[in-house]
Design a protein around this motif. Sequence first.
Motif, PDB file in Angstrom:
ATOM      1  N   GLU A 142      78.174 -39.822 -62.580  1.00 16.33           N
ATOM      2  CA  GLU A 142      78.368 -41.000 -63.424  1.00 16.33           C
ATOM      3  C   GLU A 142      78.292 -40.612 -64.899  1.00 16.33           C
ATOM      4  O   GLU A 142      77.602 -39.669 -65.298  1.00 16.33           O
ATOM      5  N   THR A 143      78.958 -41.369 -65.723  1.00 17.06           N
ATOM      6  CA  THR A 143      79.094 -41.075 -67.147  1.00 17.06           C
ATOM      7  C   THR A 143      77.773 -41.038 -67.900  1.00 17.06           C
ATOM      8  O   THR A 143      77.560 -40.113 -68.696  1.00 17.06           O
ATOM      9  N   PRO A 144      76.857 -42.003 -67.726  1.00 20.74           N
ATOM     10  CA  PRO A 144      75.614 -41.930 -68.501  1.00 20.74           C
ATOM     11  C   PRO A 144      74.828 -40.647 -68.226  1.00 20.74           C
ATOM     12  O   PRO A 144      74.270 -40.047 -69.163  1.00 20.74           O
ATOM     13  N   LEU A 145      74.773 -40.218 -67.006  1.00 20.91           N
ATOM     14  CA  LEU A 145      74.040 -38.999 -66.683  1.00 20.91           C
ATOM     15  C   LEU A 145      74.720 -37.779 -67.303  1.00 20.91           C
ATOM     16  O   LEU A 145      74.053 -36.897 -67.853  1.00 20.91           O
ATOM     17  N   GLN A 146      76.028 -37.714 -67.244  1.00 17.32           N
ATOM     18  CA  GLN A 146      76.763 -36.585 -67.818  1.00 17.32           C
ATOM     19  C   GLN A 146      76.574 -36.540 -69.339  1.00 17.32           C
ATOM     20  O   GLN A 146      76.427 -35.464 -69.924  1.00 17.32           O
ATOM     21  N   GLU A 147      76.561 -37.708 -69.986  1.00 17.96           N
ATOM     22  CA  GLU A 147      76.342 -37.756 -71.444  1.00 17.96           C
ATOM     23  C   GLU A 147      74.932 -37.281 -71.785  1.00 17.96           C
ATOM     24  O   GLU A 147      74.726 -36.561 -72.773  1.00 17.96           O
ATOM     25  N   ALA A 148      73.956 -37.678 -70.984  1.00 20.20           N
ATOM     26  CA  ALA A 148      72.576 -37.259 -71.237  1.00 20.20           C
ATOM     27  C   ALA A 148      72.440 -35.739 -71.077  1.00 20.20           C
ATOM     28  O   ALA A 148      71.727 -35.093 -71.847  1.00 20.20           O
ATOM     29  N   ILE A 149      73.145 -35.189 -70.105  1.00 22.29           N
ATOM     30  CA  ILE A 149      73.092 -33.724 -69.899  1.00 22.29           C
ATOM     31  C   ILE A 149      73.701 -33.013 -71.102  1.00 22.29           C
ATOM     32  O   ILE A 149      73.193 -31.988 -71.557  1.00 22.29           O
ATOM     33  N   ARG A 150      74.788 -33.538 -71.650  1.00 20.93           N
ATOM     34  CA  ARG A 150      75.429 -32.916 -72.817  1.00 20.93           C
ATOM     35  C   ARG A 150      74.542 -32.964 -74.061  1.00 20.93           C
ATOM     36  O   ARG A 150      74.634 -32.123 -74.938  1.00 20.93           O
ATOM     37  N   LYS A 151      73.682 -33.970 -74.131  1.00 16.09           N
ATOM     38  CA  LYS A 151      72.819 -34.115 -75.304  1.00 16.09           C
ATOM     39  C   LYS A 151      71.567 -33.239 -75.230  1.00 16.09           C
ATOM     40  O   LYS A 151      70.856 -33.113 -76.214  1.00 16.09           O
ATOM     41  N   LEU A 152      71.287 -32.656 -74.101  1.00 18.96           N
ATOM     42  CA  LEU A 152      70.104 -31.811 -73.974  1.00 18.96           C
ATOM     43  C   LEU A 152      70.243 -30.588 -74.882  1.00 18.96           C
ATOM     44  O   LEU A 152      71.326 -30.024 -75.032  1.00 18.96           O
TER      45      LEU A 152
END
Length: 187
Positions: free
Chosen positions: A28-38
């Motif tokens: 899902e998009t929110p999880l993928q965005e959070a991973i990119r921000k790490l």
Amino acid sequence: MSKSLKDKLPLYSPPESVWENIEQGLNETPLQEAIRKLPVHEPPTQTWFDVSAQLPHSQRSWWRYAAAAVVILLIGVVGYISLQRSNENAIISYSQEKLNPKTMVLPNETIEKQYAHLQALCEERVTVCEKPEFKALKQELDDLTVAGNQLKEALGAYNTDAALSAQLSEIEQERADILRKLNERIL
């Protein structure tokens, strides 16, 4: 205690839909965005050397490669020596034969002319030509003549097939040999 729990608890496998739902949730998009921000951190170089030192080393060392090279070299030398020895044992020999000039197939005459001459001799010496071995050779000569004529037809006017030409040469040689044998028997 863990052994007793393994023996008493039932095994359970979830349906495939559970695994599919988990996979969808991970994509899902929110999880993928959070991973990119790490944040991304690069460890110091010494860390990689320490990890490398703790890994098991392969047992290959230079002496194994040297041993393989020596074995290959020995096989080559032994093969070369054995080939040289087999060439040294070669024997060249020769022999001489004396032919009766009357039975020789003459190069300036064609086999057909010589066969006609043989037929004329057969009319004079009927008893020799009636022997079974003479008849068998004559039949073999006739069979080879038929085979040679078929090959000549297959070759055609241009004579382009090398394999057929070689076969025709062999047939002609066999015909000449049989004609020589017939001449020996009749004379």
